[in-house]
Structure formats: C-alpha cells, structure tokens
Design an enzyme around this catalytic site. Structure first.
Site, PDB file in Angstrom:
ATOM      1  N   LYS A 152      -6.280   3.924   8.712  1.00 28.67           N
ATOM      2  CA  LYS A 152      -5.395   4.896   8.073  1.00 28.67           C
ATOM      3  C   LYS A 152      -6.014   6.295   8.088  1.00 28.67           C
ATOM      4  CE  LYS A 152      -3.105   1.566   5.096  1.00 28.67           C
ATOM      5  NZ  LYS A 152      -3.078   0.960   3.761  1.00 28.67           N
ATOM      6  N   SER A 157       0.797  -1.221   0.000  1.00 30.70           N
ATOM      7  CA  SER A 157       0.000   0.000   0.000  1.00 30.70           C
ATOM      8  C   SER A 157       0.833   1.275   0.000  1.00 30.70           C
ATOM      9  CB  SER A 157      -0.956  -0.001   1.188  1.00 30.70           C
ATOM     10  OG  SER A 157      -0.242   0.190   2.367  1.00 30.70           O
TER      11      SER A 157
END
Ligand code: ADP
Length: 874
Positions: free
Chosen positions: A802, A759
């Site tokens: 996140k 990611s």
C-alpha cells in the site's frame, strides 16, 4: 439404384464398386506420397493446414460421413518447389472413418475408399482448403458393356497371377480369404486397381496405374507389378524358412491383407515403428514393473491393425513410457557462494528474498534430503518470482520445468485421464517430466493460488499427493497407470495471494513474500536487467540504442501502473522493436539492389507465410525483420553509421513518439478537490492500489447506497462508519436527523478489482465526514485501517504494497494504524524519505490527519451548540 444406397455399398467391395456419379465440384485432400486407387481403401494422415481445414469443416461438423465424397490428389513428385503441382488425375473417395487425437499434437487420419478417377479441370478455391471442378473418368457405360464381354486373354492372365499371389498367402488368415473372394468377384475393370493397391509399388508406378484410364492399359501396367510382388514373396518365404523366421513373414503378410492397407510405405512404417519402440524399450533403463508393462503393451500393439484407433492410443502410450526419465538424473551442484552470486547477477534488490532462498538451500544441503517444505513465492505479477525459481534451478545445475496451475479445476489435469477415455492424456506432472527428460528437475508450480475446484474432483488433493514426500515416490498417474518416483523433484511454487490456497497445501509450503518495487528500484531493474535483455532479444546493442534513466522513469511513470516490472519490460521491448525496424529499413534502403534470385526466395517465403494464421504473419514478419539485424549490426555497424546517427538516443520525447500518448497520469489532485472524496489504499493480489472513494448526497430515503462491486466485509465497514458518524453527529456538528429524506451514495471506482476486506474503514469514515461537513480532504493524504464501532483503528495487512502504491501515485502522507508500525521496517528508505507516515490509534486521529481544519469541524465549544450551521442540503 439410387446414388445414396450405392454409396453405402461402396464400403463393401465384394460387390464391386457402385455406379456413382460424383459431384462436379470436389473438395481436395492433397497427399504428398500416396495414391488412392478406386476400390481400395487407404489411411491418409491429415497434417497440413489445408487438409485439417477440410476435415474440420466437411467431415467432423456433423454431416453424414457416407454422403461426403472428396477428391484425393497426389502432389506431383519431383516438383516440390512449384506451388500448385498437383497430379492431373485424382480419385474421388468416400470417407469411411475419421479418427483424431489431440495429443501429443492435433492430427487426424482418414480412412478413404476410392470410388472412381477424375480429371482436374480447374481449381476454383484455395482457402481454407482447395476445391476443384472435375470430370469423372471411369465411365458408367463401359462398365455395363464390359460385363457382357468375354474375359480377354489379358484378363485371364491377370487373374491367374492374382490367384498365385493368394496361394502364397496364408489362407487361414481371414483377410486373405476375403482377398481371395475379392479377386474372384470384382469386375475385371477393377481388378487392376485392387491389385495395384495391394502390391508393393513406388509412387510413380502407382501414378502410372492411376493414369491408365483404359482398362486394358491398366491391366498391362499392373501385371508386371503383380509378378514382381509374387517373386518377392517367394524370396521372402525361402529366406524365412531358411532362417526359421516364419513368424515374421506371417505377421507382415497377414497385416497387409487384413487392413487392405495398400500403401507399402505405411506398412513399412508400422513395422518400423514397432521395431523402433522395441529397441527403445530395450535401451531405456526402467524399473522391472514398468518394463513388464511395456513389453505387454508392445505385444498388443504388434497384433493390432494400424488403422484401428487403439493402435495410435497404444503407440502414444508406449511412446510416453520410453520417453519418461525413469532413471535419468543430473548431478546436483550446490554451492552457497555460487548460489548467492547467481541470484545477485540475475536480480536487483530483493535482499530479503535472496537471503531466505540461500537459507533454504543451505538447510537443504545440510540435511541432505529433499523432504523439507516447498518454497512458495508470493507476490504481485512481474516481481521476479518465476525468475528466482529459474535461478535456483541454474544454480543447482538442475533443468527447470514449469507446470501452470492457473485455471486447473479438474484433478485429471494433474493426475491424468484413464486410458480408455477418448483423447486421454497423462497429467501435467508426467507431461512436464517427459519434456524435461530428467527425474530430478526444479519444477515450478505456477499460480498455485489459482487452482480451482470443479466437478471432477479436487485438483488440490491430487497436488497434495504429488507434493507429499511420504507418497510421491510412488505417484501413479491414471493414464500411465504405473508408479513414477517424484521424490527427487524439487518443487517450487508461486502465488499472487495466500488467501485462496487451501490450508493443507499451505502447510506444506514455506512462504516467501516478494513485494513490489519502488520507482527507483524499477528504474535500476530496467537499466541493469530489462534493457540489456530486450536489446539482445531484438538483435540490438548499446552501440545502436541508448536509453537514459530518465526515459525509463518516464515509461514507468506514464505507461505502467504495476507493482512488478512486467509491463515495463514489454514497453522497453516495444521501444527496441521500433528502433530495430528503423535500423532494418535504413539498412535495406542502402543495400545494393537484391538479385532476382533473392527476390524469388523472398516471394516464396511470403507465399509460405500466407498459409499460416493471418495474425501470426504480422508477428513473424516483424521478427524476421528484426532477426535480420543481428548479423548485419555486428558486421556492418560502421556502414550503418554512414546512414544514420548511432546510437539512437531514446529520450522521453522519442518515448512519446513510439509509445503514443501516456496511458496513466496521476490525476489524483483534481479528483480529491471536492468534499466527499478521499484516497484509500487497497491491497490486491497484484499489488497495492490507490483507490479514490467518492460519496454524494441525494434526496431519497434509503440511507447508504454502496456501489463498486464490494464484498460483504466492506459493506459492513461502511455500516460501522455510518454508525460512528451518527453516534458522533453532535460532535461533528451535524443536525440530529441529518439523514432525513436524504441518501448517501458512496462509490469505489476501479471496478475491475473485487474489493473486500476491512481496511477501507478509515477511508469510508473520512469520506462521510468530508461529505457531511462539506470540507475537502487533503489531496496528498492516503489512508488504510480497520475501524470499530467505538472508533478504534485496528491494524491491517499489506502495508508495504500500500505504501508503495501511495508513493507511485505521488501521495506524500499516509495514515496507517499504529499497530502496523513494525511493518515499516520492510519499506525502503527511499520511500520513507518521501512519505510522511502518520500512525493512528483512533478515528479522531485519522480525521485530524485528513483535514487541515479538523478542529473547525469539531468546533471548540463544549456547550453542545454547533459552532457552525449545518452544511445546506441539496
Ligand atoms: P513473476 O513470476 O513474479 O510474475 P517474472 O519472474 O516473470 O515475474 O518477472 C518478470 C520479468 O521481470 C522477468 O523478465 C524478470 O527477469 C524481471 N525481473 C523481475 N524482478 C527482477 C529483479 N529484481 N531484477 C531483475 N529482473 C527482474
């Protein structure tokens, strides 16, 4: 004869005691209720801190046992209050056996044979164990003299009585034969000691024998004890034959003889123990099979000598059997409405989690059995996983117990060690059940993702057996070696991450994600739950301490960086403690002077405390200080008000005073203001993290260097990003051989976390473009997403964590893959309102969001000529 060989002979009492000269300095074992007499052997349980220290440093650290002489002194009876009241005369002894167990708690026991008397001169050391200067008393000279002497009348009389005693005993028992031998052969100066050690006597009586240094006096003091014992034996025999209860007597006497165990108290102990166990076995309702095994073990125990290591092993085993809840269950109360209320009362927010828990409970109730999946709460630390599990237990009315699996890498930890193994103990499941005392508790399997695999079998497989409804009704712990029914235990698990849980285990579980909290949620939790809890724990109340929302927010923002609220709770605790101490001090200042009696008690308390571990002391002091507050604050609040302004208002300024300079400040803005830096978002088992990725160019030829403990997937992402940049060098207006004689060093700070996963792709790419085009990335943007060689952005996991991390760090724009749009449903509005989420499909879109002037980077001309010169090299 040399001293050494003399010592080893000391064990063989038939030869009489050797002529020993004992050292002038002796380490001391202080016993509370026993006396060691020369020529006898006693077992001394070692339980006090100092005695344990002595054993650890002198006896178990490899030195030869026989070369270790220690002093045994008795605490002066009746003077418990005085610290140093030791009996003046002690016995030097040689330790012939040290046995120890670590379970259920660490303890040692020593088998010591007495050598000779000594007088304590002075104590020259108290810590870690006492050491004394001593004078030897039983002199070598009078031994040799005495041997020549004709036996006196007193000696003859004494021997005769001893003979009588032996005649009363069953000579077929080997120990009695040995005793007979002993009485005939030991020199008369030792006779009194040996006999005094054998007969029943009280502590003062034994001390009297010890104090009789002159042999004749000793015989005179001991003779009545001997005669009394003979009389008692006769009585027992009569009573025994009357009741036909002969067996009892033999057991009693033979055991006494065999062990040479002189302490009648300990003799009684062992008998009591066996009787007590027998009672308990009768009283415990256990399955037929278990009962049989228990009776068999008890039979073995009865035949065993108490000082044999096997004895305590067997006793521990039986203790376990009688303490296990074979048939004890509590009645479950399952009321979904009450469950909802309980969960709501204990937890703020967590709506989705609570709903799932209620669904689970409802389904369970409808099905009416436990064979459903096991709930597993997954999320960062401190988000309330354990706390929810406890609420489930409360709401069901079942006791709660916890089994920590973190770091367990040996299947024996779960399943127990075989009983023949030294220090064997049952596995954690059985231990937890023993402690919780019912058969159907809620058992939390904490940190199931931290289960390791070691060389001693796979603990995961053992755990599967525990959890498998087909097998667990006859779960057999290796130590217990009997099946225990686990089918009524309600298991709940917690984990930080799913990735390390073995698939077969995961298959058994129903996973419920518990994400982190937003700033607002944390403030609410702090105010509604953590603060009241901490106030209560510190004996305070809101009348004494008033902490504003603003202050809680300050703690969250500047002293914590976590997805959960654990550090927050600790920091609130620290503030409470500081205030509690202040209050306690104020109160003390104004209290009337203490009576001298109180001061003495306090001084004694302190003395006692110094015996404990040094760092514990501070803690205890604090607690005591704080612990004094509740009674006083309840009663004397008004009195206290006269001396200080109440409640104490804890504002942010006071927070700084108490907690010191802030630990975290979001310094992101400063760091992002140079080219070659971008903010990525990472998912870690402990929640989302903001990660500032940096890159620089240097002269060199190795292309791309990566640092920061990266995993291989991340390295590949970097290569993909690099390839994309090379491929689009033209578009980015980079020179064809822009990497010639140059290398790019890229670093991923926050080294403590291992970073891996795809990611970071978009971040790496953005950093490269920023560095090579010499332009800054917008300082308020964070990003996450996987990239492909063709510049497509693929979805990634952990979006909620996140986003919360970005929000915590004060970032206002977050770039995420368009395919992750569905994850936004989980994000609280309070966060979405403050963050602009940019959904992207391609790398170009990422760059567009990351740079204010992306069109400049690309240039607008289509004819292939760079619009701007390349940024200069170093
Ligand atoms: P975990 O098991 O996830 O590591 P804990 O259950 O130990 O976390 O929670 C840490 C502390 O935070 C506990 O005191 C718990 O009561 C408190 N806590 C966590 N989440 C909440 C919540 N939503 N509401 C109230 N208290 C909470």
């Amino acid at each position: 004869e040399s001293q050494k060989s003399g010592l080893s002979a000391a064990v063989d009492l038939k030869m009489g005691l050797p002529h020993v000269t004992i050292p002038k300095k002796l380490p001391l074992i202080v016993v509370a209720d026993g006396v060691l007499l020369p020529g006898s052997t006693i077992r001394i349980p070692v339980t006090t801190v100092k005695n344990i220290n002595l054993v650890r440093s002198r006896l178990t650290s490899g030195s030869k046992l026989a070369s270790t002489i220690i002093g045994i002194v008795t605490k002066e009876p009746g003077k418990e209050s005085k610290v140093n009241a030791l009996h003046e005369i002690g016995t030097a002894g040689v330790v012939i056996q040290v046995t120890g167990t670590n379970w259920p708690r660490p303890s040692y026991s020593l088998l010591v044979t007495g050598l000779c008397r000594f007088r304590l001169q002075s104590i020259i050391q108290e810590h870690p164990y006492p050491v004394a200067i001593v004078t030897q008393l039983d002199d070598i000279k009078d031994i040799t003299d005495e041997n020549d002497e004709q036996p006196t009348e007193l000696v003859s009389e004494f021997k005769e009585a001893a003979q009588k005693l032996i005649n009363l005993l069953d000579i077929s028992v080997p120990a009695v034969a040995k005793l007979k031998d002993l009485v005939e052969r030991v020199p008369s100066r030792q006779l009194a000691d040996v006999v005094a050690a054998l007969v029943r006597a009280t502590l003062p009586e034994r001390l009297q024998v010890l104090d009789a240094i002159d042999v004749a006096t000793r015989l005179r003091v001991t003779l009545p004890l001997l005669l009394r014992h003979i009389q008692r034996l006769k009585d027992v025999r009569e009573a025994g034959s009357e009741e036909g209860n002969k067996e009892n007597r033999i057991v009693h006497i033979s055991r006494g003889g065999r062990n040479l165990l002189p302490d009648p108290d300990s003799l009684d102990d062992s008998e009591n123990e066996v009787a007590e166990l027998e009672e308990k076995i009768k009283a415990t309702n256990m399955p037929e099979e278990v009962h049989k095994a228990a009776v068999k073990e008890l039979g073995r125990l009865k035949r065993m000598a108490q000082h044999m290591p096997d004895y305590s092993m067997t006793r521990n085993y039986l203790d376990l059997i009688v303490e296990l809840p074979w048939s004890i269950t509590v009645k479950e109360t399952c009321n979904i409405r009450k469950a909802r209320e309980d969960l709501d009362a204990d937890h703020y927010g967590l709506q989705k989690v609570k709903r799932r828990v209620l669904e689970y409970l409802a389904v369970r109730q409808l099905r009416g059995d436990l064979k459903g999946p096991i709930l597993c709460f997954v999320g960062p630390p401190g988000v309330g996983k354990t706390s929810i599990a406890k609420s489930i237990a409360t709401t069901l009315g079942r006791p709660y117990c916890r089994m920590s699996l973190g770091g367990v890498s040996d299947q024996h930890d779960i399943r127990g060690h075989r009983r023949t193994y030294i220090g064997a103990m049952p596995g954690r499941v059985i231990q937890a059940l023993r402690n919780v005392k019912v058969k159907n508790p809620v058992m939390l399997l904490d940190e199931i993702d931290k289960l390791g695999t070691g060389i001693h079998g796979d603990p995961g497989a053992a755990l599967l057996e525990v959890l498998d409804p087909e097998q667990n009704s006859t779960f057999t712990d290796t130590y217990l070696n009997l099946p225990f029914d686990l089918s009524q235990v309600l298991f709940v698990a917690t984990a930080n991450s799913l990735s390390t849980i073995a698939t077969p285990l995961l298959d058994r579980m129903e996973v419920i994600h518990v994400p982190g909290y937003t700033q607002e949620e944390k403030v609410m939790i702090g105010q509604l739950h953590l603060l009241p809890k901490q106030l209560q724990e510190h004996g305070l109340s809101s009348d004494i301490l008033d902490m504003s929302k603003e202050s809680i927010a300050t703690i969250i923002g500047e002293y914590t960086r976590e997805a959960g609220v654990r550090t927050l709770e600790r920091k609130i605790g620290a503030v409470c403690r500081a205030i509690a101490v202040q209050v306690a001090e104020k109160r003390r200042d104004h209290d009337e002077a203490k009576t001298s009696e109180e001061m003495i008690t306090e001084a004694e308390d302190r003395d006692r405390r110094t015996e404990q571990h040094a760092d514990e002391t501070r803690e205890i002091e604090l607690r005591q200080e704080v612990g004094e507050v509740p009674q006083q604050s309840g009663i004397n609040l008004s009195k206290l008000r006269e001396h200080m302004d109440l409640p104490v208002i804890v504002d942010p300024k006071l927070i700084y005073d108490i907690l010191g300079p802030p630990i975290f400040q979001s310094g992101l803005a400063g760091r992002v203001s140079v080219p070659g830096v971008a903010v990525g978002l990472a998912w870690t088992p402990v929640g989302g993290e903001v990660m500032v990725v940096e890159a620089s160019r240097t002269v060199g030829d190795s292309g791309l260097t990566l640092t920061g403990q990266l995993g291989s997937v991340m390295q590949e992402s970097a290569k993909i990003a690099m390839s994309w940049v090379r491929q689009h060098a033209f578009l980015l207006q980079l020179d064809k051989d822009f990497m010639k004689d140059e290398e790019i060093h890229m670093h991923f700070p926050a080294g403590a976390i291992n970073k891996d996963g795809p990611s970071a792709g978009v971040t790496i790419l953005t950093v490269l473009v920023s560095l090579l085009s010499n332009r800054c990335v917008r300082s308020d943007v964070a990003m996450t997403g996987e990239i492909t060689l063709n510049g497509v952005v693929l979805p990634v996991g952990g979006i909620k964590e996140k986003l919360l991390a970005a929000h915590r760090a004060g970032l206002t724009t977050v770039v995420i893959p368009a395919a992750n749009k569905k994850d936004l449903e989980d994000i609280p509005n309070s966060v979405l309102n403050e963050i602009e989420v940019v959904l992207v499909n391609t790398v170009e879109e990422v760059l567009q969001a990351a740079f204010d002037d992306f069109t400049d980077i690309l240039g607008e001309n289509d004819d292939g000529v760079p619009a701007k010169p390349l940024p200069s090299k170093l």
